[in-house]
Design a protein around this motif. Structure first.
Motif, PDB file in Angstrom:
ATOM      1  N   TRP A 589       0.647  -1.400  -0.058  1.00  0.00           N
ATOM      2  CA  TRP A 589      -0.052   0.012   0.060  1.00  0.00           C
ATOM      3  C   TRP A 589       0.615   1.130   0.057  1.00  0.00           C
ATOM      4  O   TRP A 589       0.458   2.047  -0.242  1.00  0.00           O
ATOM      5  N   LYS A 590       2.153   1.413   0.536  1.00  0.00           N
ATOM      6  CA  LYS A 590       3.271   3.057   0.519  1.00  0.00           C
ATOM      7  C   LYS A 590       2.738   2.955  -0.338  1.00  0.00           C
ATOM      8  O   LYS A 590       2.665   4.527  -0.342  1.00  0.00           O
ATOM      9  N   TRP A 592       0.806   3.514  -2.954  1.00  0.00           N
ATOM     10  CA  TRP A 592      -0.026   4.169  -3.218  1.00  0.00           C
ATOM     11  C   TRP A 592      -0.823   5.343  -2.328  1.00  0.00           C
ATOM     12  O   TRP A 592      -1.350   6.236  -2.787  1.00  0.00           O
ATOM     13  N   LEU A 593      -0.236   5.271  -1.218  1.00  0.00           N
ATOM     14  CA  LEU A 593      -0.205   6.310   0.207  1.00  0.00           C
ATOM     15  C   LEU A 593       1.033   7.858  -0.649  1.00  0.00           C
ATOM     16  O   LEU A 593       0.264   8.844  -0.699  1.00  0.00           O
ATOM     17  N   ARG A 594       1.768   7.300  -1.063  1.00  0.00           N
ATOM     18  CA  ARG A 594       2.586   8.329  -1.532  1.00  0.00           C
ATOM     19  C   ARG A 594       1.817   9.052  -2.782  1.00  0.00           C
ATOM     20  O   ARG A 594       1.544   9.834  -2.773  1.00  0.00           O
ATOM     21  N   ILE A 596      -1.163   8.973  -3.254  1.00  0.00           N
ATOM     22  CA  ILE A 596      -1.611   9.612  -3.353  1.00  0.00           C
ATOM     23  C   ILE A 596      -1.713  10.841  -2.728  1.00  0.00           C
ATOM     24  O   ILE A 596      -2.696  12.340  -2.806  1.00  0.00           O
ATOM     25  N   GLY A 597      -0.286  11.551  -2.027  1.00  0.00           N
ATOM     26  CA  GLY A 597      -0.122  12.835  -1.475  1.00  0.00           C
ATOM     27  C   GLY A 597       0.029  13.238  -2.696  1.00  0.00           C
ATOM     28  O   GLY A 597       0.376  14.795  -2.524  1.00  0.00           O
ATOM     29  N   CYS A 615      -6.539   1.823  -3.509  1.00  0.00           N
ATOM     30  CA  CYS A 615      -6.882   2.015  -2.126  1.00  0.00           C
ATOM     31  C   CYS A 615      -8.100   1.285  -1.507  1.00  0.00           C
ATOM     32  O   CYS A 615      -7.967   0.114  -0.533  1.00  0.00           O
ATOM     33  N   SER A 627     -12.163   0.591   6.331  1.00  0.00           N
ATOM     34  CA  SER A 627     -11.673   1.843   5.755  1.00  0.00           C
ATOM     35  C   SER A 627     -11.432   2.080   4.023  1.00  0.00           C
ATOM     36  O   SER A 627     -11.505   2.436   3.388  1.00  0.00           O
ATOM     37  N   HIS A 631     -12.223   5.293   1.467  1.00  0.00           N
ATOM     38  CA  HIS A 631     -11.351   5.939   0.544  1.00  0.00           C
ATOM     39  C   HIS A 631     -12.728   5.995  -0.424  1.00  0.00           C
ATOM     40  O   HIS A 631     -12.448   6.648  -1.505  1.00  0.00           O
TER      41      HIS A 631
END
Length: 932
Positions: A589-590, A592-594, A596-597, A615, A627, A631
């Motif tokens: 997931w990391k 995808w979190l980046r 998103i940011g 996500c 969660s 999302h």
């Protein structure tokens, strides 16, 4: 070209131009006059004449003329000079003997070998009668050209000059000879064949025609002699292989057409003559069978390319017969060489040694493998490389450059595409060069659509790619081609919103060849890996099935290795690649979190919506349903604010899935039914599983939970048919594992469940879907446990994830072992709701064997009953009611048990068939007996 033989007997006299060479008498005559030549010079002439059209090396000639002797270099040159002087060859006018630099010498004039019997031998110096020499024997038959032959026969009476134009090896000479053979009896003076292939000078062409007609200039110019002799004649003249002397051939053809209208001309050339009155007939490749596994041998042999391959292979090896087993390889072979007759003949010659499949496997180097050992063919026809060398040398430097650069394209390309790739250096002459290459049959053009499209035959492209490897501009060109391909992928993504799936695939399939070529360069030596990463991460590549699973995995791993080695990549691209390598199930997931940011910081709503979507899907796959719901709601807000209608439609589907998993079935059902199945997701949100598949599985599950078991099973069966038509491997796996299998196991239809588990296992193994293989194995173990051959299925033994563990409890109940504890913990924390009622019921059942556990079990049953009623989950309510009724019956309160169970059974009716209803009916019968 070779020596043309009369049909019978030996050939002691060779005729060329006005000369006759008597082999047996070792004499040369010019008309009736002997020509004085030394013995060595005469022997040298005999060797060259007998090998007319071939190149004899200096070493070969020296070994033949001076066997066993050491000869100085100047000696051979002296004798060649004497021969040229005797034959009348002057500087720049090699009508008979040509020097081939670096290779040797060749006799280039047409030669006719005549058989003379004993009576005539005494007067061998007498000239043979004038008239066309016999046509050369055709070495191959004409296949698949019936329509063209009919067209040519119809054209000649109306158009006195017809030029057959086509790619080298396409069969122009074979067709022209066949036509002349069929028509010669219709001309009072027959047909004359003139091969211009090995003539090296324009001034030789009239001499070659005169020699073919047996005419001797006697103080009269050759052209004047031809005009005088041909004027009263009715004859067909074939001028073969005109391309290298195109202007002189055109001049001769126009001269013949100016004669009284008794002379018809058929010319063959790589390009039109552009003569007055010319009619051009372009000859294309032979039709090839389609790449269709269902094609029968009988159907395939209707295609001339396969007919030619089969007939030539049988001619080369008498025991060979093309059968159904070899058919797929034979079809692939014909298609790989583009139906070019000469290439098919070369390939057929290798079948006896390698077999059909062996030839196909060796076709990676088409130009090396496809060659002929026959000495009766022209030197340039002995290999495809020699054939293309001939064509290439006739091009201007600009045309050669454009041909090399266009070889970067795989399949059709537009003028705009060519300009984008060749760069500014060649842009000025691109159009004219491209049209010249079309005219010279090295590039094919399709002008049937709104925009002209160009394409190189496979063998031409393979040759041009070899030439391109030596081009200092190669990497810059390949980079521009990769960027152009990236633009094509962007166009594919935009077209996704306007075309139906079949039309889109037909359109996008033209990109695949260019994509493969661009990726091979990008991840190869000297390539730009950053471009390769962008290409692989394009939504059209990852989300639409342009590649098979294994090929896609190979490219994705190459891209991730490049990123791992320091290649800069967009966070969204990196996230897509990480998810793709995980099969689109959970992944890391990391990234995808980046993404998103970065998308939020950069104000990129489409990228942000995509990251939120993935996500949400990952959260669903991991069992983190709250969660996932958050999302999905965030994604819907982003899509609404940006006006992304299709993205918004997808965003509204996701809460239906998360609400279902949280146990809010009625709300989930309303959302699922509100969203029409026809709303198509944007390509970047298409994912490996079709949205209609997810929606259908959700509906089937929900209908079972709401007490409509029979309808749920029917819907699941329909969904399997839909998933099979969808074609995406993950869609069918999803339907089996999360749609049909749960319904079958919940209903207690173990026979159907066993069939589905086998289908899922075979499907997952064939497509390399490891995650779904785990589901198939889990289902098989559940069936074993339910058959009584296994007491429990330990959670740790399988390393089940949360979603699998939740389902396991609903299939095995109290026998789920450690999986029951994990599911109970998730339900208590509010992470999952859809199975909560069954989890509490199963937890109570597990307590019951223990002494004094009845009250605790009753509390769990009632907790489950309340949860089921709150969700409207009648199926779970029935199970909880059965457990409670049994508990109360065993405690002696049968009336209470019946009062609980009977209204529920009546309310469900026979629409909720299956094991649970059968168990409830048996329990009610038992209660009635006890009551009586």
């Amino acid at each position: 070209m070779g020596v043309r033989q009369e049909p019978q007997g030996e050939a002691p006299v060779y005729v060329f131009g006005a000369f006759r060479l008597l082999r047996q008498a070792r004499q040369l005559f010019l008309g009736p006059t002997p020509v004085r030549l030394g013995g060595r010079a005469l022997e040298l002439l005999l060797v060259l004449v007998e090998r007319a059209g071939e190149v004899a090396s200096r070493a070969e000639l020296e070994r033949t003329i001076w066997p066993g002797s050491v000869v100085e270099d100047s000696c051979l040159r002296v004798h060649i000079a004497a021969l040229r002087k005797a034959l009348g060859d002057g500087p720049g006018a090699s009508r008979y003997i040509a020097n081939v630099p670096g290779r040797g010498y060749s006799f280039v004039a047409p030669v006719v070998a005549l058989r003379l019997d004993a009576e005539v031998d005494a007067d061998a110096s007498a000239a043979p009668p004038a008239g066309p020499r016999p046509l050369p024997l055709r070495m191959t038959s004409v296949l698949g050209r019936e329509d063209v032959m009919e067209q040519l026969r119809a054209l000649l009476p109306r158009c006195r000059l017809v030029t057959i134009v086509g790619h080298g090896g396409i069969g122009k000479t074979t067709l022209a000879l066949s036509l002349a053979g069929q028509l010669q009896d219709g001309y009072a003076d027959g047909a004359c064949f003139v091969d211009l292939a090995l003539l090296s000078s324009a001034i030789q062409i009239p001499d070659a025609l005169a020699a073919s007609l047996g005419l001797e200039p006697d103080g009269e110019g050759v052209r004047a002699l031809l005009e005088r002799w041909l004027a009263p004649r009715r004859m067909l003249i074939v001028l073969d292989n005109c391309e290298h002397l195109i202007e002189a051939a055109t001049s001769l053809a126009e001269c013949l057409l100016r004669l009284p209208p008794g002379i018809d001309v058929v010319a063959t050339s790589r390009e039109p003559l552009d003569a007055d009155g010319e009619w051009v007939l372009r000859l294309g490749p032979l039709a090839c069978p389609p790449d269709d596994p269902a094609l029968s041998l009988e159907q395939a042999l209707r295609y001339p390319a396969l007919q030619l391959l089969a007939s030539r292979a049988e001619a080369g090896m008498d025991s060979f017969r093309l059968g159904q087993a070899e058919l797929p390889a034979a079809v692939k072979l014909c298609r790989r060489v583009d139906g070019v007759p000469l290439a098919i003949e070369f390939a057929a010659a290798q079948v006896g040694l390698l077999g059909v499949q062996g030839v196909v496997e060796q076709l990676g180097d088409r130009l090396r493998l496809l060659g002929s050992g026959r000495r009766t063919v022209l030197p340039r026809h002995r290999t495809l490389r020699a054939l293309l060398d001939w064509s290439h040398e006739l091009l201007s430097p600009d045309e050669q450059r454009v041909l090399r650069h266009c070889a970067l394209f795989v399949g059709p390309f537009s003028l705009e595409a060519a300009l984008a790739v060749v760069g500014p250096g060649a842009a000025g002459c691109m159009m004219s060069c491209l049209l010249d290459l079309v005219s010279k049959s090295l590039v094919a053009a399709d002008t049937g659509g709104p925009d002209a499209r160009f394409v190189l035959l496979g063998i031409t492209r393979a040759y041009a790619i070899e030439r391109l490897a030596e081009d200092p501009e190669r990497n810059a060109l390949a980079a521009r081609h990769a960027l152009y391909t990236l633009g094509l992928l962007d166009e594919c993504e935009r077209a996704w919103n306007t075309l139906d799936h079949d039309a889109w695939l037909a359109c996008a399939s033209h990109v695949v060849g260019n994509l493969r070529a661009a990726l091979d360069w990008a991840f190869g030596p000297g390539g730009e890996r950053a471009l390769g990463v962008r290409l692989v991460a394009a939504p059209a590549v990852l989300g639409a099935g342009l590649f098979g699973e294994r090929e896609l995995e190979r490219h994705v791993r190459a891209a991730l290795e490049a990123i791992g080695a320091g290649t800069a990549a967009d966070p969204l691209d990196a996230a897509r690649l990480h998810t793709a390598i995980a099969g689109g199930v959970v992944g890391d997931w990391k990234p995808w979190l980046r993404a998103i940011g970065q998308a939020e910081a950069g104000g990129q709503p489409e990228a942000l919506a995509e990251a939120l979507y993935v996500c949400a899907v990952c959260c669903l796959g991991a069992g983190l349903y709250r969660s996932a719901h958050e999302h999905a709601l965030h994604m819907a807000r982003v899509a609404a604010q940006a006006g992304l209608a299709r993205t918004l439609a997808v965003a509204r589907r996701l809460p239906a899935a998360s609400l279902h998993m949280l146990g809010e079935h009625e709300a989930a059902l309303r959302l699922a039914r509100q969203q029409p199945a026809t709303v198509r997701a944007p390509l970047r949100l298409a994912g490996p599983v079709g949205a209609d598949i997810v929606r259908g599985a959700l509906l089937a599950r929900t209908r079972w939970l709401l007490g409509e078991g029979r309808a749920a099973a029917a819907l699941a069966r329909d969904l399997l048919t839909l998933a099979a038509r969808d074609g995406a491997p993950a869609s069918l796996a999803w339907t089996l594992a999360l749609g049909a299998l749960p319904v079958a196991l919940w209903r207690g239809d173990d026979a159907w469940a066993r069939e589905l588990a086998g289908q899922l296992e075979e499907h997952a193994e064939r497509h390399g879907l490891a995650y779904w293989s785990d589901w198939a194995r889990l289902a098989r173990q559940v069936l074993v446990a339910r058959s009584g051959r296994m007491e429990t299925l330990p959670h740790a033994a399988w390393g089940l994830d949360a979603v699998q563990g939740d389902h396991l409890v609903t299939w095995l109940g109290a026998s789920a072992g450690a999986g029951l504890d994990a599911a109970a913990q998730r339900c208590a924390q509010g992470q999952v709701g859809w199975c909560a009622a069954e989890v509490w019921r199963a937890s109570g059942e597990r307590l019951l064997p223990g002494a004094g556990a009845a009250r605790a079990a009753e509390a769990l049953f009632e907790r489950g009953l309340a949860a089921a009623r709150a969700q409207g989950a009648l199926a779970w309510e029935l199970r909880c009611a059965i457990s409670l009724a049994r508990l109360w019956r065993d405690a002696g309160d049968g009336a209470r048990a019946g009062a609980l169970l009977q209204p529920l059974v009546l309310a469900l009716g026979d629409g909720h068939d299956g094991a649970d209803r059968r168990a409830a009916l048996l329990l009610l019968q038992d209660l009635w007996r006890c009551h009586r």
